[in-house]
Design an enzyme around this catalytic site. Structure first.
Site, mmCIF file in Angstrom:
data_model
loop_
_atom_site.group_PDB
_atom_site.id
_atom_site.type_symbol
_atom_site.label_atom_id
_atom_site.label_comp_id
_atom_site.label_asym_id
_atom_site.label_seq_id
_atom_site.Cartn_x
_atom_site.Cartn_y
_atom_site.Cartn_z
ATOM 1 N N GLY A 15 0.784 -1.236 0.000
ATOM 2 C CA GLY A 15 0.000 0.000 0.000
ATOM 3 C C GLY A 15 0.812 1.280 0.000
ATOM 4 O O GLY A 15 0.377 2.291 0.563
ATOM 5 N N ASN A 17 1.418 3.190 -2.609
ATOM 6 C CA ASN A 17 0.663 4.167 -3.400
ATOM 7 C C ASN A 17 -0.547 4.681 -2.623
ATOM 8 O O ASN A 17 -0.906 5.858 -2.716
ATOM 9 C CB ASN A 17 0.209 3.559 -4.737
ATOM 10 C CG ASN A 17 1.319 3.556 -5.771
ATOM 11 O OD1 ASN A 17 2.112 4.484 -5.839
ATOM 12 N ND2 ASN A 17 1.389 2.519 -6.578
ATOM 13 N N ARG A 69 -14.484 -15.865 -11.127
ATOM 14 C CA ARG A 69 -14.131 -14.438 -11.164
ATOM 15 C C ARG A 69 -15.368 -13.544 -11.176
ATOM 16 O O ARG A 69 -15.386 -12.481 -10.573
ATOM 17 C CB ARG A 69 -13.262 -14.143 -12.394
ATOM 18 C CG ARG A 69 -12.838 -12.676 -12.443
ATOM 19 C CD ARG A 69 -11.680 -12.432 -13.331
ATOM 20 N NE ARG A 69 -12.098 -12.240 -14.702
ATOM 21 C CZ ARG A 69 -11.318 -11.758 -15.648
ATOM 22 N NH1 ARG A 69 -10.072 -11.451 -15.374
ATOM 23 N NH2 ARG A 69 -11.753 -11.607 -16.880
ATOM 24 N N LEU A 97 -9.147 -6.788 -13.930
ATOM 25 C CA LEU A 97 -10.607 -6.729 -13.926
ATOM 26 C C LEU A 97 -11.167 -6.999 -15.320
ATOM 27 O O LEU A 97 -10.603 -6.555 -16.318
ATOM 28 C CB LEU A 97 -11.060 -5.353 -13.431
ATOM 29 C CG LEU A 97 -10.644 -5.039 -11.981
ATOM 30 C CD1 LEU A 97 -10.776 -3.562 -11.683
ATOM 31 C CD2 LEU A 97 -11.454 -5.863 -10.986
ATOM 32 N N ASN A 111 -5.520 3.772 -12.832
ATOM 33 C CA ASN A 111 -4.434 2.882 -12.431
ATOM 34 C C ASN A 111 -3.110 3.594 -12.673
ATOM 35 O O ASN A 111 -3.008 4.420 -13.573
ATOM 36 C CB ASN A 111 -4.502 1.594 -13.274
ATOM 37 C CG ASN A 111 -3.383 0.625 -12.923
ATOM 38 O OD1 ASN A 111 -3.144 0.319 -11.762
ATOM 39 N ND2 ASN A 111 -2.674 0.136 -13.931
ATOM 40 N N HIS A 113 0.811 2.874 -13.729
ATOM 41 C CA HIS A 113 1.674 1.838 -14.314
ATOM 42 C C HIS A 113 3.115 2.358 -14.310
ATOM 43 O O HIS A 113 3.353 3.509 -14.684
ATOM 44 C CB HIS A 113 1.218 1.532 -15.753
ATOM 45 C CG HIS A 113 2.045 0.461 -16.399
ATOM 46 N ND1 HIS A 113 1.871 -0.875 -16.104
ATOM 47 C CD2 HIS A 113 3.053 0.528 -17.292
ATOM 48 C CE1 HIS A 113 2.757 -1.582 -16.803
ATOM 49 N NE2 HIS A 113 3.484 -0.756 -17.524
ATOM 50 N N GLU A 151 -11.061 -2.488 -20.877
ATOM 51 C CA GLU A 151 -10.910 -3.950 -20.998
ATOM 52 C C GLU A 151 -9.525 -4.374 -21.483
ATOM 53 O O GLU A 151 -9.154 -5.543 -21.393
ATOM 54 C CB GLU A 151 -12.007 -4.516 -21.922
ATOM 55 C CG GLU A 151 -11.888 -4.174 -23.399
ATOM 56 C CD GLU A 151 -12.333 -2.751 -23.756
ATOM 57 O OE1 GLU A 151 -12.279 -2.414 -24.945
ATOM 58 O OE2 GLU A 151 -12.715 -1.983 -22.840
ATOM 59 N N ALA A 183 7.930 9.514 -9.435
ATOM 60 C CA ALA A 183 6.809 9.604 -10.380
ATOM 61 C C ALA A 183 5.493 9.095 -9.800
ATOM 62 O O ALA A 183 4.554 9.861 -9.626
ATOM 63 C CB ALA A 183 7.150 8.856 -11.673
ATOM 64 N N GLU A 184 5.419 7.803 -9.462
ATOM 65 C CA GLU A 184 4.131 7.212 -9.050
ATOM 66 C C GLU A 184 3.483 7.960 -7.889
ATOM 67 O O GLU A 184 2.299 8.288 -7.933
ATOM 68 C CB GLU A 184 4.323 5.737 -8.639
ATOM 69 C CG GLU A 184 4.622 4.808 -9.796
ATOM 70 C CD GLU A 184 4.752 3.364 -9.336
ATOM 71 O OE1 GLU A 184 3.874 2.878 -8.596
ATOM 72 O OE2 GLU A 184 5.738 2.698 -9.724
#
Length: 203
Positions: A15, A17, A69, A97, A111, A113, A151, A183-184
């Protein structure tokens, strides 16, 4: 008190982020959003402790407790709806997902990346694998990207990007840490505010 976009953060591990988001909210940076819920697919995720310390409601939804799922995703959807969540942030959530899930929340799932999309992204590129690929390819600049989730893995519209220099002698682990710190942890909170604000304005 003015209205804010209700945010859920989906986590699987430490955790870091999530902590960046919590710190950003505490410092007053998250003006248009509120961290309202943290959902983990791992009951032992340290991210749950971070959420509890920050006074954020938590829920644990383990994939292995469901037949398939679809049922697992339905349980997440139910929890999101019960808490009136308007924006979903994936912060080290290790489950991809399905289209069925993402199509319910168009441009409401973001999200982060650890590369500059479209480089080193898509299926199979996660965690250290991204940084290993960047180093083996020999690129001089990498970074992080915050994007909307659809997707296609890492395929949604880009919200923010930040470049990070690659240095001589970098290992995947050293590079991973630098990308997170430089960055993130900066652009994910910024994107959370940006999208929360847009959602409020588009109501």
């Amino acid at each position: 008190m003015k209205e804010k976009t209700k945010i859920a953060v989906l986590v699987s591990g430490g955790g870091t982020n999530l902590q960046a988001l919590i710190d950003f909210e505490k410092s007053g940076g998250l003006k248009s959003g509120k961290l309202s819920l943290v959902i983990s697919d791992n009951p032992n995720a340290y991210a749950l402790e971070r959420a509890k310390m920050a006074g954020i409601k938590t829920a644990v939804i383990c994939k292995k407790e469901f037949e398939n799922r679809s049922n697992f995703e339905q349980a997440i959807i139910k929890t999101l709806k019960e808490n009136e969540i308007q924006l979903i942030i994936l912060a080290g959530f290790m489950t991809i997902l399905s289209e069925k899930f993402t199509s319910l929340f168009p441009e409401r799932i973001i999200n982060v990346h650890p590369s500059l999309i479209p480089s080193f992204c898509g299926k199979g590129f996660y965690g250290l694998k991204v940084h290993e690929a960047a180093l083996s390819y020999g690129v001089k600049v990498t970074g992080a990207t915050v994007h909307f989730v659809n997707e296609i893995p890492d395929g949604g519209r880009i919200i923010l990007q930040k470049a990070v220099e690659i240095k001589d002698g970098d290992t995947p682990e050293i590079l991973q840490k630098r990308v997170m710190e430089q960055a993130e942890w900066k652009i994910l909170p910024e994107a959370a505010e940006k999208v929360s604000k847009e959602l409020l304005n588009n109501k």
